[in-house]
Each structure stands twice: as structure tokens, then as C-alpha cells.
Scaffold this motif. Structure first.
Motif, PDB file in Angstrom:
ATOM      1  N   UNK A  17       0.833  -1.232  -0.081  1.00 10.25           N
ATOM      2  CA  UNK A  17      -0.214  -0.373  -0.088  1.00 10.25           C
ATOM      3  C   UNK A  17       0.959   1.202   0.044  1.00 10.25           C
ATOM      4  N   UNK A  18       2.006   1.270   0.703  1.00 11.65           N
ATOM      5  CA  UNK A  18       2.812   2.471   0.845  1.00 11.65           C
ATOM      6  C   UNK A  18       4.313   2.269   0.301  1.00 11.65           C
ATOM      7  N   UNK A  19       4.622   0.894  -0.158  1.00 11.18           N
ATOM      8  CA  UNK A  19       6.016   0.858  -0.509  1.00 11.18           C
ATOM      9  C   UNK A  19       6.239   1.455  -2.023  1.00 11.18           C
ATOM     10  N   UNK A  20       7.424   2.149  -1.856  1.00  8.59           N
ATOM     11  CA  UNK A  20       7.665   2.985  -3.276  1.00  8.59           C
ATOM     12  C   UNK A  20       7.891   2.225  -4.304  1.00  8.59           C
ATOM     13  N   UNK A  21       7.308   2.355  -5.517  1.00  9.24           N
ATOM     14  CA  UNK A  21       7.564   1.536  -6.772  1.00  9.24           C
ATOM     15  C   UNK A  21       8.803   2.036  -7.249  1.00  9.24           C
ATOM     16  N   UNK A  22       9.575   1.411  -8.028  1.00  4.99           N
ATOM     17  CA  UNK A  22      10.500   1.626  -8.771  1.00  4.99           C
ATOM     18  C   UNK A  22      10.471   0.947 -10.209  1.00  4.99           C
ATOM     19  N   UNK A  23      10.500   1.627 -11.168  1.00  6.25           N
ATOM     20  CA  UNK A  23      10.305   1.164 -12.652  1.00  6.25           C
ATOM     21  C   UNK A  23      11.880   0.713 -13.023  1.00  6.25           C
ATOM     22  N   UNK A  24      11.859  -0.744 -13.168  1.00  8.56           N
ATOM     23  CA  UNK A  24      12.897  -1.348 -13.437  1.00  8.56           C
ATOM     24  C   UNK A  24      13.223  -1.583 -14.977  1.00  8.56           C
ATOM     25  N   UNK A  25      14.190  -0.850 -15.665  1.00 11.25           N
ATOM     26  CA  UNK A  25      14.174  -0.883 -17.142  1.00 11.25           C
ATOM     27  C   UNK A  25      14.708  -2.335 -17.519  1.00 11.25           C
ATOM     28  N   UNK A  26      15.460  -3.104 -16.665  1.00  5.09           N
ATOM     29  CA  UNK A  26      16.347  -4.037 -16.996  1.00  5.09           C
ATOM     30  C   UNK A  26      15.239  -5.262 -16.985  1.00  5.09           C
ATOM     31  N   UNK A  27      13.890  -5.002 -16.460  1.00  6.43           N
ATOM     32  CA  UNK A  27      12.906  -6.093 -16.393  1.00  6.43           C
ATOM     33  C   UNK A  27      11.718  -5.799 -17.355  1.00  6.43           C
ATOM     34  N   UNK A  28      11.890  -4.578 -17.949  1.00  7.71           N
ATOM     35  CA  UNK A  28      10.835  -4.224 -18.751  1.00  7.71           C
ATOM     36  C   UNK A  28      10.536  -5.186 -19.851  1.00  7.71           C
ATOM     37  N   UNK A  29      11.550  -6.062 -20.400  1.00  9.42           N
ATOM     38  CA  UNK A  29      11.282  -6.654 -21.514  1.00  9.42           C
ATOM     39  C   UNK A  29      11.153  -8.154 -21.142  1.00  9.42           C
ATOM     40  N   UNK A  30      11.110  -8.343 -19.630  1.00 10.25           N
ATOM     41  CA  UNK A  30      11.008  -9.871 -19.262  1.00 10.25           C
ATOM     42  C   UNK A  30       9.430 -10.281 -19.663  1.00 10.25           C
ATOM     43  N   UNK A  31       9.304 -11.505 -20.225  1.00 14.16           N
ATOM     44  CA  UNK A  31       8.140 -12.025 -20.180  1.00 14.16           C
ATOM     45  C   UNK A  31       8.035 -13.646 -19.289  1.00 14.16           C
ATOM     46  N   UNK A  32       7.487 -13.486 -18.251  1.00 16.50           N
ATOM     47  CA  UNK A  32       7.417 -14.857 -17.464  1.00 16.50           C
ATOM     48  C   UNK A  32       5.976 -15.051 -17.265  1.00 16.50           C
ATOM     49  N   UNK A  33       5.500 -16.570 -17.443  1.00 16.64           N
ATOM     50  CA  UNK A  33       4.128 -17.061 -17.415  1.00 16.64           C
ATOM     51  C   UNK A  33       4.238 -17.487 -16.039  1.00 16.64           C
ATOM     52  N   UNK A  34       2.792 -17.478 -15.164  1.00 18.78           N
ATOM     53  CA  UNK A  34       2.521 -18.035 -14.070  1.00 18.78           C
ATOM     54  C   UNK A  34       3.050 -19.392 -13.873  1.00 18.78           C
ATOM     55  N   UNK A  35       3.131 -20.240 -14.935  1.00 21.89           N
ATOM     56  CA  UNK A  35       3.354 -21.578 -14.525  1.00 21.89           C
ATOM     57  C   UNK A  35       4.971 -21.906 -14.539  1.00 21.89           C
ATOM     58  N   UNK A  36       5.763 -20.831 -14.743  1.00 21.64           N
ATOM     59  CA  UNK A  36       7.280 -20.685 -14.513  1.00 21.64           C
ATOM     60  C   UNK A  36       7.623 -20.276 -13.173  1.00 21.64           C
ATOM     61  N   UNK A  37       6.598 -19.836 -12.284  1.00 20.90           N
ATOM     62  CA  UNK A  37       7.152 -18.979 -10.867  1.00 20.90           C
ATOM     63  C   UNK A  37       7.216 -20.337  -9.798  1.00 20.90           C
ATOM     64  N   UNK A  38       8.489 -20.332  -9.471  1.00 23.50           N
ATOM     65  CA  UNK A  38       8.710 -21.030  -8.268  1.00 23.50           C
ATOM     66  C   UNK A  38       9.407 -20.564  -7.151  1.00 23.50           C
ATOM     67  N   UNK A  39       9.589 -19.206  -7.189  1.00 23.54           N
ATOM     68  CA  UNK A  39      10.253 -18.502  -6.036  1.00 23.54           C
ATOM     69  C   UNK A  39       9.970 -16.986  -6.117  1.00 23.54           C
ATOM     70  N   UNK A  40      10.543 -16.435  -4.993  1.00 27.01           N
ATOM     71  CA  UNK A  40      10.240 -15.043  -4.791  1.00 27.01           C
ATOM     72  C   UNK A  40      10.868 -14.384  -6.238  1.00 27.01           C
ATOM     73  N   UNK A  41      11.982 -14.857  -6.523  1.00 24.10           N
ATOM     74  CA  UNK A  41      12.681 -14.085  -7.628  1.00 24.10           C
ATOM     75  C   UNK A  41      11.570 -14.435  -9.091  1.00 24.10           C
ATOM     76  N   UNK A  42      11.208 -15.241  -9.092  1.00 23.15           N
ATOM     77  CA  UNK A  42      10.332 -15.616 -10.472  1.00 23.15           C
ATOM     78  C   UNK A  42       9.056 -14.618 -10.195  1.00 23.15           C
TER      79      UNK A  42
END
Length: 198
Positions: free
Chosen positions: A94-119
Motif C-alpha cells: 500500500x505504501x511501498x515506493x515503486x521503482x520502474x526497473x528498465x532491465x525487467x521491462x522486456x521480461x516475459x514470465x508465465x505463471x507456470x514458470x514461477x517457483x520462487x520470490x525471484x520468479x
């Protein structure tokens, strides 16, 4: 699945019905933040992030700071955030400051690929970029007097509506696969459902 209506804190969340009720509360608070308290609505707490993409980019940043496991995530078990851990994260966002991360802007990840906080971090970035793209396309169609409801990938355009859609999907009286136990992948599936559920 009826949800109790008295969930006022992430600390009270112990189950899917509790989390569903907490999402409903967050949705109402988000909608009323800055507008005063509407009769019958929960008291609005401070909200910094009221846009969908701002909320998602804040989640990206939150998860980035906790990838080493040194911060308390209220995990139900190692590698599983649990309903309370998920509620804790949303409350923090609710109050955590967002930061747009250009290095992640082209990332495409599908829900079925998520296994960790990093994913999940990568998936939240994927959703943030997709939401911004969807909003630009919808705005372009509207400005050209084209019907805007003919192909947007997001069923809702506000954070309050997304939170409400998430709650409605979880509370629907249909079998949900990939929801329990709460894992990083199940969180990604929930976000995917909230994106399109009306």
C-alpha cells in the motif's frame, strides 16, 4: 465460499476465506483512499500506490529486497508464503515506493514458470508492463472513437477493481486448482486470474 467480514489486519489472515475478506477490505480502502470514508466502508488507511502498475512495480521492488531470505516474509513453510504472508506483502505494498526497473521491462514470465520470490518478481514486472501497454492501447482506441472494450487484456483498469476481482475469483464457488497450498506459483496464478476475472 462465504468470507468473514471482520478481517481488518493481515495478522488475522489464516485461510483462503480470510484472505478473500482481506482483499475485499483492501479494495474498499483503496477506492476510498483520499476521498474520505464512505458510510459503511472500512476506514481508509494511507495508500501511496493506487495504480495497478505502481502497485506491481512496488511488489517487484519489495521482492528484490527480500530475495536473500533475511527479511521476515511470514512464510507458512520454507518456500511458501502462506495466506498470512501474502496478506502481509499486500499490506506492505500500500505504501511501498515503486521503482520502474528498465532491465525487467522486456521480461516475459508465465505463471507456470514461477517457483520462487525471484520468479514472482519477474512475473509482477511482466504484469506491470502488460498493464501499461493495455492502458495505452485502450486510450488510443478511445481517442480515435473506437470501441475500447474489444480486446483489452485486463478486465479492470483500477487497483481497487483488480483487488475486488481477485477476491471474487478466490471466493467463487468453483474448484480452484493451483491455489492451495499458497506457493509463489499459486500467487502468480491468482494474479493471472485477477487480471481477467470480472
Amino acid at each position: 465460499m462465504p468470507a468473514p467480514l471482520n478481517i481488518g489486519s493481515w495478522r488475522q489472515v489464516k485461510s483462503r476465506p480470510d484472505f478473500t475478506a482481506y482483499l475485499q477490505r483492501l479494495s474498499a480502502e483503496c477506492e476510498n483512499a483520499g476521498d474520505g470514508q464512505a458510510p459503511g466502508m472500512p476506514a481508509a488507511r494511507h495508500w501511496t500506490n493506487r495504480s495497478v502498475d505502481g502497485f506491481l512495480w512496488a511488489w517487484v521492488r519489495l521482492l528484490e529486497g527480500r530475495l536473500d531470505g533475511t527479511d521476515l516474509l511470514y512464510e507458512e513453510a520454507p518456500g511458501r508464503p502462506g495466506w498470512q504472508g501474502l496478506a502481509f506483502q499486500l499490506d506492505t505494498l500500500r505504501t511501498y515506493p515503486p521503482t520502474y526497473d528498465r532491465s525487467l521491462a522486456g521480461t516475459v514470465t508465465e505463471p507456470g514458470e514461477v517457483d520462487s520470490p525471484h520468479d514472482l518478481r519477474l512475473y509482477a514486472a511482466t504484469l506491470a508492463v502488460d498493464f501499461a501497454r493495455d492502458q495505452r492501447e485502450t486510450q488510443a482506441k478511445t481517442s480515435h472513437s473506437e470501441w475500447a472494450g474489444d480486446g483489452g487484456g485486463w478486465a479492470s483498469g483500477t487497483l481497487s477493481q483488480i483487488l475486488e476481482s481477485w477476491a471474487a475469483w478466490l471466493g467463487a464457488d468453483v474448484p480452484h486448482t493451483h491455489v492451495e497450498p499458497v506457493t509463489w506459483r499459486s500467487v502468480a496464478h491468482q494474479l493471472s486470474a485477477a487480471q481477467i476475472y470480472e
